[in-house]
Scaffold this active site. Structure first.
Site, PDB file in Angstrom:
ATOM      1  N   GLN A 173       4.347 -48.672  38.912  1.00 63.76           N
ATOM      2  CA  GLN A 173       4.722 -48.410  40.301  1.00 63.76           C
ATOM      3  C   GLN A 173       4.074 -47.158  40.872  1.00 63.76           C
ATOM      4  O   GLN A 173       4.063 -46.976  42.084  1.00 63.76           O
ATOM      5  CB  GLN A 173       6.251 -48.288  40.410  1.00 63.76           C
ATOM      6  CG  GLN A 173       6.977 -49.577  40.064  1.00 63.76           C
ATOM      7  CD  GLN A 173       8.479 -49.450  40.203  1.00 63.76           C
ATOM      8  OE1 GLN A 173       9.172 -49.077  39.270  1.00 63.76           O
ATOM      9  NE2 GLN A 173       8.991 -49.749  41.383  1.00 63.76           N
TER      10      GLN A 173
ATOM     11  N   ARG B  76      11.903 -38.823  33.646  1.00 61.02           N
ATOM     12  CA  ARG B  76      11.819 -40.127  32.975  1.00 61.02           C
ATOM     13  C   ARG B  76      10.638 -40.913  33.552  1.00 61.02           C
ATOM     14  O   ARG B  76      10.600 -41.161  34.760  1.00 61.02           O
ATOM     15  CB  ARG B  76      13.115 -40.926  33.186  1.00 61.02           C
ATOM     16  CG  ARG B  76      13.010 -42.327  32.633  1.00 61.02           C
ATOM     17  CD  ARG B  76      14.288 -43.166  32.717  1.00 61.02           C
ATOM     18  NE  ARG B  76      13.957 -44.495  32.235  1.00 61.02           N
ATOM     19  CZ  ARG B  76      14.205 -45.635  32.875  1.00 61.02           C
ATOM     20  NH1 ARG B  76      14.859 -45.631  34.028  1.00 61.02           N
ATOM     21  NH2 ARG B  76      13.829 -46.783  32.373  1.00 61.02           N
TER      22      ARG B  76
ATOM     23  N   HIS C 126       8.317 -50.815  30.785  1.00 61.27           N
ATOM     24  CA  HIS C 126       8.926 -51.002  32.104  1.00 61.27           C
ATOM     25  C   HIS C 126       8.142 -52.121  32.791  1.00 61.27           C
ATOM     26  O   HIS C 126       7.504 -51.911  33.815  1.00 61.27           O
ATOM     27  CB  HIS C 126       8.910 -49.689  32.894  1.00 61.27           C
ATOM     28  CG  HIS C 126       9.892 -49.636  34.032  1.00 61.27           C
ATOM     29  ND1 HIS C 126      10.800 -48.612  34.207  1.00 61.27           N
ATOM     30  CD2 HIS C 126      10.111 -50.486  35.067  1.00 61.27           C
ATOM     31  CE1 HIS C 126      11.521 -48.824  35.303  1.00 61.27           C
ATOM     32  NE2 HIS C 126      11.120 -49.963  35.842  1.00 61.27           N
TER      33      HIS C 126
ATOM     34  N   ASN D  52      13.221 -51.025  29.617  1.00 66.67           N
ATOM     35  CA  ASN D  52      13.926 -50.825  30.880  1.00 66.67           C
ATOM     36  C   ASN D  52      14.458 -52.162  31.376  1.00 66.67           C
ATOM     37  O   ASN D  52      13.677 -53.082  31.637  1.00 66.67           O
ATOM     38  CB  ASN D  52      12.984 -50.263  31.946  1.00 66.67           C
ATOM     39  CG  ASN D  52      13.693 -50.132  33.286  1.00 66.67           C
ATOM     40  OD1 ASN D  52      14.540 -49.254  33.449  1.00 66.67           O
ATOM     41  ND2 ASN D  52      13.389 -51.008  34.227  1.00 66.67           N
ATOM     42  N   GLU D  53      15.767 -52.279  31.504  1.00 61.35           N
ATOM     43  CA  GLU D  53      16.398 -53.444  32.117  1.00 61.35           C
ATOM     44  C   GLU D  53      15.870 -54.773  31.589  1.00 61.35           C
ATOM     45  O   GLU D  53      15.273 -55.551  32.353  1.00 61.35           O
ATOM     46  CB  GLU D  53      16.202 -53.394  33.636  1.00 61.35           C
ATOM     47  CG  GLU D  53      16.781 -52.174  34.306  1.00 61.35           C
ATOM     48  CD  GLU D  53      16.712 -52.270  35.835  1.00 61.35           C
ATOM     49  OE1 GLU D  53      16.003 -53.135  36.353  1.00 61.35           O
ATOM     50  OE2 GLU D  53      17.392 -51.477  36.492  1.00 61.35           O
TER      51      GLU D  53
ATOM     52  N   ASN E  95      21.190 -48.106  34.438  1.00 60.03           N
ATOM     53  CA  ASN E  95      20.615 -48.170  35.780  1.00 60.03           C
ATOM     54  C   ASN E  95      21.606 -48.898  36.663  1.00 60.03           C
ATOM     55  O   ASN E  95      21.991 -50.033  36.356  1.00 60.03           O
ATOM     56  CB  ASN E  95      19.308 -48.967  35.784  1.00 60.03           C
ATOM     57  CG  ASN E  95      18.172 -48.231  35.099  1.00 60.03           C
ATOM     58  OD1 ASN E  95      18.350 -47.113  34.623  1.00 60.03           O
ATOM     59  ND2 ASN E  95      17.021 -48.858  35.055  1.00 60.03           N
TER      60      ASN E  95
ATOM     61  N   TYR F  94      22.928 -49.427  40.999  1.00 64.14           N
ATOM     62  CA  TYR F  94      22.606 -49.142  42.396  1.00 64.14           C
ATOM     63  C   TYR F  94      23.709 -49.470  43.371  1.00 64.14           C
ATOM     64  O   TYR F  94      23.799 -48.862  44.429  1.00 64.14           O
ATOM     65  CB  TYR F  94      21.342 -49.923  42.801  1.00 64.14           C
ATOM     66  CG  TYR F  94      20.082 -49.373  42.187  1.00 64.14           C
ATOM     67  CD1 TYR F  94      19.692 -49.745  40.899  1.00 64.14           C
ATOM     68  CD2 TYR F  94      19.295 -48.464  42.870  1.00 64.14           C
ATOM     69  CE1 TYR F  94      18.534 -49.228  40.333  1.00 64.14           C
ATOM     70  CE2 TYR F  94      18.125 -47.946  42.312  1.00 64.14           C
ATOM     71  CZ  TYR F  94      17.762 -48.331  41.042  1.00 64.14           C
ATOM     72  OH  TYR F  94      16.632 -47.806  40.488  1.00 64.14           O
TER      73      TYR F  94
ATOM     74  N   GLU G 289      18.910 -44.466  36.183  1.00 70.43           N
ATOM     75  CA  GLU G 289      18.419 -44.770  37.543  1.00 70.43           C
ATOM     76  C   GLU G 289      19.585 -44.951  38.492  1.00 70.43           C
ATOM     77  O   GLU G 289      20.580 -45.592  38.137  1.00 70.43           O
ATOM     78  CB  GLU G 289      17.606 -46.079  37.605  1.00 70.43           C
ATOM     79  CG  GLU G 289      16.222 -46.006  37.058  1.00 70.43           C
ATOM     80  CD  GLU G 289      15.484 -47.339  37.165  1.00 70.43           C
ATOM     81  OE1 GLU G 289      15.789 -48.138  38.073  1.00 70.43           O
ATOM     82  OE2 GLU G 289      14.609 -47.574  36.322  1.00 70.43           O
TER      83      GLU G 289
ATOM     84  N   TRP H 155      16.580 -42.518  41.286  1.00 69.24           N
ATOM     85  CA  TRP H 155      15.413 -43.366  41.506  1.00 69.24           C
ATOM     86  C   TRP H 155      15.059 -43.226  42.971  1.00 69.24           C
ATOM     87  O   TRP H 155      15.829 -43.693  43.795  1.00 69.24           O
ATOM     88  CB  TRP H 155      15.706 -44.833  41.145  1.00 69.24           C
ATOM     89  CG  TRP H 155      14.470 -45.660  41.325  1.00 69.24           C
ATOM     90  CD1 TRP H 155      14.061 -46.302  42.460  1.00 69.24           C
ATOM     91  CD2 TRP H 155      13.454 -45.900  40.333  1.00 69.24           C
ATOM     92  NE1 TRP H 155      12.858 -46.918  42.246  1.00 69.24           N
ATOM     93  CE2 TRP H 155      12.464 -46.688  40.960  1.00 69.24           C
ATOM     94  CE3 TRP H 155      13.284 -45.506  39.000  1.00 69.24           C
ATOM     95  CZ2 TRP H 155      11.317 -47.108  40.276  1.00 69.24           C
ATOM     96  CZ3 TRP H 155      12.143 -45.926  38.327  1.00 69.24           C
ATOM     97  CH2 TRP H 155      11.176 -46.717  38.971  1.00 69.24           C
TER      98      TRP H 155
ATOM     99  N   GLU I  15       7.041 -51.008  45.105  1.00 65.85           N
ATOM    100  CA  GLU I  15       8.303 -51.624  44.714  1.00 65.85           C
ATOM    101  C   GLU I  15       8.085 -53.105  44.346  1.00 65.85           C
ATOM    102  O   GLU I  15       8.594 -54.019  44.978  1.00 65.85           O
ATOM    103  CB  GLU I  15       9.335 -51.434  45.842  1.00 65.85           C
ATOM    104  CG  GLU I  15      10.685 -52.084  45.661  1.00 65.85           C
ATOM    105  CD  GLU I  15      11.500 -51.666  44.441  1.00 65.85           C
ATOM    106  OE1 GLU I  15      11.226 -50.607  43.858  1.00 65.85           O
ATOM    107  OE2 GLU I  15      12.407 -52.440  44.082  1.00 65.85           O
ATOM    108  N   TRP I  16       7.266 -53.311  43.304  1.00 64.56           N
ATOM    109  CA  TRP I  16       7.086 -54.654  42.736  1.00 64.56           C
ATOM    110  C   TRP I  16       6.722 -55.678  43.811  1.00 64.56           C
ATOM    111  O   TRP I  16       5.853 -55.396  44.622  1.00 64.56           O
ATOM    112  CB  TRP I  16       8.347 -55.051  41.942  1.00 64.56           C
ATOM    113  CG  TRP I  16       8.782 -53.992  40.951  1.00 64.56           C
ATOM    114  CD1 TRP I  16       9.904 -53.203  41.034  1.00 64.56           C
ATOM    115  CD2 TRP I  16       8.111 -53.582  39.740  1.00 64.56           C
ATOM    116  NE1 TRP I  16       9.967 -52.360  39.949  1.00 64.56           N
ATOM    117  CE2 TRP I  16       8.898 -52.571  39.139  1.00 64.56           C
ATOM    118  CE3 TRP I  16       6.935 -53.980  39.092  1.00 64.56           C
ATOM    119  CZ2 TRP I  16       8.542 -51.955  37.931  1.00 64.56           C
ATOM    120  CZ3 TRP I  16       6.582 -53.380  37.885  1.00 64.56           C
ATOM    121  CH2 TRP I  16       7.374 -52.384  37.335  1.00 64.56           C
TER     122      TRP I  16
END
Ligand code: GBH
Length: 480
Positions: A17, A74, A120, A166-167, A310, A312, A382, A430, A437-438
């Site tokens: 990213q 991180r 990631h 990651n996730e 993580n 949100y 995150e 984050w 963003e992907w």
């Protein structure tokens, strides 16, 4: 507040990213480079060829962070920058190692502790081409282990905090069930040429758990005794609240939502009792969910020395009362999501991102749910938000009130959870700066730094939230 929490405050990022330099100095392509170069896959038709150019400007990033008062950073390593073709017998790219080595030295010289994520989401494309990467567990594991070994050997003298994945759940579901993320597989033939939403996510999730277990075992046996670091995994999870609290079916649905999203990985790793996926997943998915061999059980249980979290937002969920058999493509526990509960109460203020609303009320509940179920120290790895209308650079934009309120409220809930006696050791926002963003491209800005992507040098402008967080954490530390 405990000094442990305040001792680690920072921001998280991910290599694909921010780095750019997608084919510079010997880097091999990842599945995200491939997806980004496929027309129609990224919302704004952008790619991450340059992104924030953090590969070139990492010293600027470190200087920014220092001015933001962080204690740690991180970031993730790009596997195909270190081993361009990814495999266990493939050559190492010394320039790639050198880049990360320089970044780590720069951080340490500025008193910033590196937290390093091995994976990631940017799988080397060569492994996808050779054997479909994580769909082929027996071929994948030796390749991942060799990559992990190279990282521990070459960087572990200075890196004391490792995160394997990651996730894994998001990587799996977005890439193999939804199919909008790389490697872009699903049963939806209008979107993806290949894939099977009913089976592949469960295989890919299992491969990540097991390969994580092997990597941790190797670290503990061969590196930890001398390097004295810690290692774990970071999981994604948002709080799920029943749409109608008085309805037992909705209460069960909310619990199922948490188990499909979080306990899918967390139960095998941290859970008490036998090593297996949660009962509600076995019940719904049956034999489509892989079984753990005896060796895998031993490797996976206890394989994370902390809970990397993580999170949100929070959702209201309702049992899916449509009836009939649950479709084999369902991967969330047969539920529906709502922005308001039965009484019309909103889950929170909107951001610039459909799924993300400011919902701190669920954060403390989530921390408690994790703590009571697993009893391991929690690192919040995150947490953050986008802001409506953040797009073109203006004074008003740099005064990102919505983001400040988000952080104020979430960190406030965190402080309460610490008072509740929950062992929380870090808070990572984050993210450091707006980034790629992907599949949303550059349209979703999560940074506490604005990046002017139109300038060749990707000029960085601190938003007010960066100063707010610096002062807020300084204040919390002083109070503790
Ligand atoms: C994190 O994932 C990633 O680690 C990070 O790389 C990323 O930039 C950051 O978040 C911000 O997105 O079904 O439409 O409700 C967060 C993953 C994304 C998982 C949204 C849940 C729900 C989409 N979350 N997703 S929807």
């Amino acid at each position: 507040m405990s000094s442990q929490l305040s001792s680690q405050f920072t921001y998280a990022t991910a290599a694909p990213q921010i780095e750019g330099a997608w084919n510079t100095d010997g880097k091999g392509p990842s599945i995200w480079d491939t997806l980004a170069h496929t027309p129609g896959k990224i919302l704004d038709n952008s790619n991450a060829d340059d992104a924030c150019r953090s590969y070139d400007f990492y010293r600027q990033d470190v200087a920014l962070m220092k001015s933001y008062g962080v204690t740690a950073y991180r970031f993730s390593l790009s596997w195909s920058r270190i081993i361009p073709l990814g495999g266990k017998d493939d050559p190492i790219n010394e320039a790639g190692i050198q880049f990360y080595s320089n970044l780590i030295d720069e951080l340490l010289a500025n008193g910033i502790t590196p937290f390093v994520t091995l994976f990631h989401w940017d799988m080397p494309q060569a492994l996808e081409d050779r054997y479909k990467s994580m769909l082929n567990q027996s071929k994948y594991i030796p390749d991942f282990l060799r990559y992990a070994r190279v990282c521990f050997e070459r960087l572990g003298d200075r890196v004391k905090h490792w995160i394997t994945y990651n996730e894994p759940g998001v990587y799996t579901l977005a890439g193999y069930a939804g199919g909008a993320h790389a490697p872009g597989r699903s049963s939806n033939r209008e979107q993806n040429e290949e894939g099977d939403t009913s089976t592949e996510p469960w295989i890919v999730g299992h491969t990540q758990l097991v390969s994580h277990g092997y990597a941790v075992d190797m670290y503990r046996k061969e590196f930890q005794p001398s390097q004295k670091g810690t290692i774990g995994i970071t999981l994604s999870g948002n709080w799920s609240e029943p749409w109608d609290k008085s309805d037992a079916a909705d209460r069960a649905a909310a619990q199922r939502a948490l188990e499909f999203e979080i306990a899918w990985f967390a139960d095998p790793v941290y859970g008490p009792g036998k090593v297996d996926y949660p009962g509600c997943m076995r019940k719904q998915l049956g034999e489509r969910l892989p079984q753990f061999t005896e060796e895998e059980k031993r490797l996976v249980r206890g394989s994370s020395e902390f809970y990397g979290m993580n999170t949100y937002t929070s959702f209201f969920v309702k049992d899916n009362i449509v009836g009939g058999p649950i479709p084999p493509e369902d991967h969330k526990g047969n539920l529906r999501w709502f922005n308001e509960n039965k009484d019309g109460v909103s889950r929170g203020e909107e951001s610039d991102t459909e799924w993300l609303r400011t919902a701190p009320w669920g954060f403390r509940k989530l921390l408690r749910w994790i703590w009571e179920r697993y009893h391991v120290p929690i690192y919040v790895t995150e947490n953050g938000t986008t802001v409506k209308g953040e797009d073109k650079l203006t004074e008003k934009l740099l005064n990102d009130r919505h983001r400040i309120e988000f952080y104020r409220k979430y960190v406030g809930e965190l402080a309460k959870a610490v008072k509740d006696g929950i062992d929380i050791r870090s808070y990572f926002g984050w993210t450091l700066a707006d980034n790629w963003e992907w599949a949303k491209g550059y349209t979703d800005r999560f940074g506490v730094t604005f990046i002017d992507f139109d300038t060749p040098e990707k000029k960085r402008y601190p938003k007010r939230s960066a100063a707010f967080n610096r002062d807020f954490f300084k204040h919390l530390i002083a109070k503790s």
